[in-house]
Design an enzyme around this catalytic site. Structure first.
Site, PDB file in Angstrom:
ATOM      1  N   ASP A 223       0.841  -1.080  -0.062  1.00 44.95           N
ATOM      2  CA  ASP A 223      -0.159   0.098   0.057  1.00 44.95           C
ATOM      3  C   ASP A 223       0.977   1.278  -0.089  1.00 44.95           C
ATOM      4  O   ASP A 223       1.788   1.369  -0.910  1.00 44.95           O
ATOM      5  CB  ASP A 223      -0.995   0.017   1.234  1.00 44.95           C
ATOM      6  CG  ASP A 223      -2.166   0.945   1.130  1.00 44.95           C
ATOM      7  OD1 ASP A 223      -2.924   0.633   0.271  1.00 44.95           O
ATOM      8  OD2 ASP A 223      -1.921   1.902   1.666  1.00 44.95           O
ATOM      9  N   TYR A 362      -2.974  11.154   0.696  1.00 45.55           N
ATOM     10  CA  TYR A 362      -3.626  11.123  -0.687  1.00 45.55           C
ATOM     11  C   TYR A 362      -3.649  12.551  -1.365  1.00 45.55           C
ATOM     12  O   TYR A 362      -3.077  12.548  -2.525  1.00 45.55           O
ATOM     13  CB  TYR A 362      -4.906  10.388  -0.524  1.00 45.55           C
ATOM     14  CG  TYR A 362      -5.413   9.175  -0.291  1.00 45.55           C
ATOM     15  CD1 TYR A 362      -5.363   8.046  -1.257  1.00 45.55           C
ATOM     16  CD2 TYR A 362      -5.121   8.667   1.266  1.00 45.55           C
ATOM     17  CE1 TYR A 362      -5.529   6.772  -0.967  1.00 45.55           C
ATOM     18  CE2 TYR A 362      -5.163   7.422   1.332  1.00 45.55           C
ATOM     19  CZ  TYR A 362      -5.367   6.370   0.342  1.00 45.55           C
ATOM     20  OH  TYR A 362      -5.444   5.009   0.715  1.00 45.55           O
ATOM     21  N   HIS A 414      -4.686  -8.022   0.092  1.00 48.75           N
ATOM     22  CA  HIS A 414      -3.740  -6.607   0.096  1.00 48.75           C
ATOM     23  C   HIS A 414      -2.824  -6.317   1.470  1.00 48.75           C
ATOM     24  O   HIS A 414      -1.858  -5.866   1.437  1.00 48.75           O
ATOM     25  CB  HIS A 414      -4.757  -5.531  -0.037  1.00 48.75           C
ATOM     26  CG  HIS A 414      -4.323  -4.074   0.027  1.00 48.75           C
ATOM     27  ND1 HIS A 414      -3.785  -3.421  -1.007  1.00 48.75           N
ATOM     28  CD2 HIS A 414      -4.206  -3.236   0.921  1.00 48.75           C
ATOM     29  CE1 HIS A 414      -3.277  -2.266  -0.917  1.00 48.75           C
ATOM     30  NE2 HIS A 414      -3.706  -2.099   0.388  1.00 48.75           N
TER      31      HIS A 414
END
Length: 437
Positions: A223, A362, A414
């Site tokens: 990630d 982000y 993930h």
């Protein structure tokens, strides 16, 4: 890298964001629980490393229980699947345990069973776990978590990586392990200025490893941890021997014609094989149906942050939704991780009030622009079958010209270290084996 400094690169649009995918004072006090439980942070002097222990005041835990009990629940969804988001029966079961029987002190005890520290780097306090191996010639490794995770993702691999002989491995595969909390996450400080993008974080990690006395080391991540490891690999600071990632960037690995087609919403190019067309379809489905969270945090992290800071159940739903989406047992994170582990992670976000600050990475990544240049150091990749994007080896050459290891496993998602710690540890050992002197 100081705020405002960045490599001049192509700016990414919201659609192309798809491709980029504690202070010691925390131990003593929190802000008034009449507001959000936010750690009061006393910045560690630059260069100083201080011991840290998690010790959340009981008043903050009582405030959490009060807020959970006062939850105003939304109306039920109008579908019988997960297409509208987290299903009420699943979230209510999680919250019922959170309210009635969950014990944060067990999570604290788990954290505090490992040596933890805090040090100031570039104006921000960095919290980290540091476990040195008892084995001679252990390889220093910095390992980075992602969102919606935390250092809790990586705790179960500490033993297998630092003491492999106790887990069926060989002493020659041992690591000295450093696990930092990304700025804005967990017990690390919250940046008060812009510019804390993955490139700047990577630079801070190099400072951290050198400050700990590791003149040579390797980096690992999934990630955001993978994005930070890639950034380190592009910077290639002296002493970085190589990287391993279990999440790969689409921007640097998709064939150019496929990348262009995806950005325009077109069908898969005829140049792709049937296997590659399947990968293309998964990427397009993710962009159309599973990408909203990143678009929001990449453009309006402050707006969503109000709800994340004020409502523990709102925060739990926001984090649980993506945990459920990305585990190998799609939609059933309890089966993959266990409810206790999920609540440990969510509670850490709540008690440190890092729901809003963690989302800013982000926004920072969009502001920094796309980084398309290849990694300059040896790189290893493990593809887990539950990952959102599972590129074949033949697609990785542009991003990783020195690809020294590639493997596709039979299980794991993930959150590979969290879901399959033993398998993950085996992959990390294999990935770096050729880089040991």
């Amino acid at each position: 890298m100081k705020s405002g400094q960045s490599i001049e690169t192509l700016k990414v649009s919201r659609r192309s964001l798809l491709f980029t995918g504690a202070a010691a004072g925390v131990a003593a006090t929190l802000a008034s629980v009449a507001g959000a439980a936010d750690p009061v942070q006393a910045e560690a002097p630059a260069g100083k490393i201080r011991p840290f222990r998690a010790n959340i005041p009981e008043a903050a835990l009582a405030d959490l229980r009060r807020r959970v009990a006062a939850t105003r629940w939304p109306d039920g969804e109008t579908v019988h699947d997960r297409s509208q988001g987290v299903q009420p029966e699943r979230l209510k079961a999680l919250v019922d345990e959170w309210q009635s029987s969950y014990d944060w002190r067990k999570a604290e005890q788990k954290l505090n069973s490992f040596p933890q520290f805090v040090t100031g780097i570039d104006g921000v306090d960095i919290h980290f776990i540091h476990v040195r191996s008892r084995h001679e010639n252990a390889l220093p490794l910095i390992m980075t978590h992602g969102w919606p995770g935390s250092v809790f993702e990586l705790i179960d691999v500490i033993g297998p990586l630092t003491d492999p002989t106790a887990y069926g491995g060989a002493a020659d595969d041992a690591f000295h392990l450093v696990i930092p909390s990304i700025p804005g996450f967990g017990f690390s400080g919250k940046p008060a200025e812009t510019g804390w993008n993955p490139q700047r974080i990577a630079g801070a990690w190099d400072v951290l490893m050198k400050r700990l006395g590791y003149n040579s080391y390797v980096s690992q991540g999934g990630d955001w941890g993978a994005i930070v490891s890639d950034a380190l690999g592009r910077q290639a600071p002296d002493g970085l021997l190589g990287i391993h990632v279990n999440r790969v960037e689409r921007a640097t690995t998709f064939p150019p014609d496929a990348a262009q087609a995806l950005m325009s919403g077109a069908a898969a190019p005829d140049s792709l094989s049937p296997e590659e067309k399947s990968i293309y379809k998964e990427a397009r489905d993710f962009l159309n149906n599973g990408f909203g969270y990143a678009a929001i945090m990449g453009t309006r992290p402050e707006t969503i942050g109000y709800g994340l800071a004020d409502s523990p159940v709102g925060l739990a739903a926001w984090l649980y939704d993506k945990i459920a989406d990305w585990v190998f047992s799609r939609g059933d994170p309890e089966r993959a991780l266990g409810r206790q582990a999920i609540l440990d992670n969510i509670t850490l976000y709540w008690l440190t009030n890092t729901g809003p600050s963690s989302g800013r990475i982000y926004w920072e990544n969009v502001a920094a622009g796309a980084k398309l240049e290849p990694v300059k150091v040896p790189a290893a990749v493990t593809v887990f079958p539950g990952e959102v994007y599972r590129p074949p080896r033949r697609w990785l050459g542009r991003a990783y010209p020195q690809l020294i290891y590639y493997n596709a496993t039979a299980k794991g998602g993930h959150f590979a270290a969290w879901e399959e710690p033993e398998l993950f540890a085996q992959e990390v050992r294999a990935a770096f084996r050729t880089l040991r002197s």
